[in-house]
Design an enzyme around this catalytic site. Structure first.
Site, short mmCIF file in Angstrom:
data_model
loop_
_atom_site.label_atom_id
_atom_site.label_comp_id
_atom_site.label_asym_id
_atom_site.label_seq_id
_atom_site.Cartn_x
_atom_site.Cartn_y
_atom_site.Cartn_z
N ASP A 146 6.93 -10.74 14.29
CA ASP A 146 6.22 -11.19 13.09
C ASP A 146 7.13 -11.05 11.86
O ASP A 146 8.10 -10.29 11.88
CB ASP A 146 4.95 -10.34 12.92
N ASN A 147 6.79 -11.79 10.82
CA ASN A 147 7.48 -11.68 9.51
C ASN A 147 8.97 -11.99 9.58
O ASN A 147 9.80 -11.23 9.07
CB ASN A 147 7.30 -10.26 8.92
N LYS A 200 11.32 -4.24 9.62
CA LYS A 200 12.05 -5.44 10.05
C LYS A 200 13.52 -5.14 10.40
O LYS A 200 14.10 -5.80 11.24
CB LYS A 200 11.98 -6.54 8.98
N ASP A 219 6.36 -5.59 15.15
CA ASP A 219 5.69 -5.72 13.85
C ASP A 219 5.81 -4.42 13.07
O ASP A 219 4.88 -3.98 12.41
CB ASP A 219 4.22 -6.11 14.06
N GLU A 228 0.24 -12.85 5.70
CA GLU A 228 -1.19 -12.55 5.78
C GLU A 228 -1.87 -12.50 4.40
O GLU A 228 -1.32 -11.95 3.46
CB GLU A 228 -1.43 -11.22 6.53
C1 LIG Z 1 3.13 -4.48 9.49
S1 LIG Z 1 2.45 -2.94 9.90
C2 LIG Z 1 1.78 -3.23 11.51
C3 LIG Z 1 0.59 -4.15 11.49
C4 LIG Z 1 -0.10 -4.28 12.81
N1 LIG Z 1 0.78 -4.69 13.86
C5 LIG Z 1 -1.21 -5.30 12.68
O1 LIG Z 1 -0.92 -6.50 12.69
O2 LIG Z 1 -2.37 -4.89 12.54
C6 LIG Z 1 3.88 -1.97 10.23
C7 LIG Z 1 3.60 -0.59 10.78
O3 LIG Z 1 4.78 -0.15 11.44
C8 LIG Z 1 4.88 1.23 11.29
N2 LIG Z 1 6.29 1.60 11.53
C9 LIG Z 1 7.35 1.41 10.71
N3 LIG Z 1 8.47 1.82 11.31
C10 LIG Z 1 8.13 2.26 12.53
C11 LIG Z 1 8.86 2.80 13.62
N4 LIG Z 1 10.18 2.96 13.57
N5 LIG Z 1 8.20 3.14 14.74
C12 LIG Z 1 6.85 2.96 14.81
N6 LIG Z 1 6.11 2.47 13.80
C13 LIG Z 1 6.74 2.11 12.69
C14 LIG Z 1 4.40 1.49 9.86
O4 LIG Z 1 4.02 2.83 9.69
C15 LIG Z 1 3.25 0.47 9.76
O5 LIG Z 1 2.03 1.09 10.07
#
Ligand SMILES: C[S@@+](CC[C@H](N)C(=O)[O-])C[C@H]1O[C@@H](n2cnc3c(N)ncnc32)[C@H](O)[C@@H]1O
Length: 239
Positions: free
Chosen positions: A193-194, A168, A165, A224
């Site tokens: 997800d997504n 993508k 998540d 969501e």
């Molecule tokens: C859609 S949100 C996650 C939502 C969470 N899983 C929830 O449902 O409560 C995506 C998150 O992924 C983090 N993110 C993006 N790229 C990442 C990476 N390469 N490694 C770790 N985290 C990452 C972003 O900073 C963001 O906080």
């Protein structure tokens, strides 16, 4: 990610709202969203009550500002999958954001389950850890600060469920790294997800559906806090 997908008539209202809120935050120098959510939770939720913490985050997402949590539509779908796991399951989550899904997973699994969550943003790590602690689940959830690609090779043991998540465009390469590092066991679930029309994760979907190592199933859902079509891909690892 293809921007035009966000400009389709069905997604236009949603895209406009997210863009407008992001711009307002930038222009007003607002604190990072996960820290605002942390403060809102501390002010409005009941300490030690995970369900109330989730409800309070849902309230923030509907009344204050959109949040990219798994949310109340897809949350029950993920909860239902956990019934297939052992009580002492280990879950790997990529992308913690405010800790919503970490709380949902840890609360549903019970006190023998463990969640390892990887999050690249320092503010999100701070907010998520605070929310998890506030929910009373700090002993079940470890949130690592770092990028998924760098962190995956440092992980040990196998996971019963991997929840993808984060961004993508990393789903496929990170899943390949998870496999290469021996972090899956036969029967592990990989939940992405997504993967609906808005994000169009076609490369990832082709991979899990055609590489021959997964039994994969698609569940239709909505993005969501909206009525925009989305989907979750559930893949069982069968090496
Ligand atoms: C859609 S949100 C996650 C939502 C969470 N899983 C929830 O449902 O409560 C995506 C998150 O992924 C983090 N993110 C993006 N790229 C990442 C990476 N390469 N490694 C770790 N985290 C990452 C972003 O900073 C963001 O906080």
């Amino acid at each position: 990610m293809q921007i035009w997908r966000f400009l389709r008539p069905s997604a236009l209202g949603f895209s406009f709202r997210v863009l407008r809120d992001t711009l307002i935050d930038r222009l007003t120098g607002a604190a990072p969203l996960p820290l605002r959510v942390r403060d809102f939770v501390a002010q409005h939720a009941r300490r030690g009550d995970p369900e109330d913490v989730l409800r309070t985050m849902d309230r923030f997402a509907t009344e204050v500002r959109f949040l990219m949590n798994i949310g109340p539509d897809k949350g029950p779908l993920v909860r239902e999958l956990l019934a297939r796991l052992p009580r002492d399951a280990r879950i790997l989550e990529l992308g913690a954001f405010c800790g919503y899904s970490s709380i949902l997973l840890a609360d549903t699994l019970g006190d023998a389950g463990r969640i390892v969550s990887i999050e690249v943003s320092a503010a999100a790590v701070e907010g998520a850890r605070a929310n998890v602690e506030f929910a009373g689940l700090g002993d079940r959830v470890e949130i690592h600060h770092g990028g998924s690609t760098e962190t995956i090779p440092t992980l040990e043991g196998s996971f019963d469920l991997v929840f993808l998540d984060h961004w993508k465009n990393l789903y496929k390469t990170d899943l390949e790294a998870i496999e290469a590092n021996g972090l899956l066991r036969p029967g592990s679930l990989v939940v992405a997800d997504n993967v609906g029309p808005l994000f169009g994760a076609t490369e990832y979907l082709d991979y899990v559906r055609t590489c021959g190592r997964y039994d994969s199933e698609n569940r239709v859902a909505t993005i969501e806090y909206s009525s925009i079509p989305d989907a979750v891909e559930i893949s069982v690892y069968q090496p």
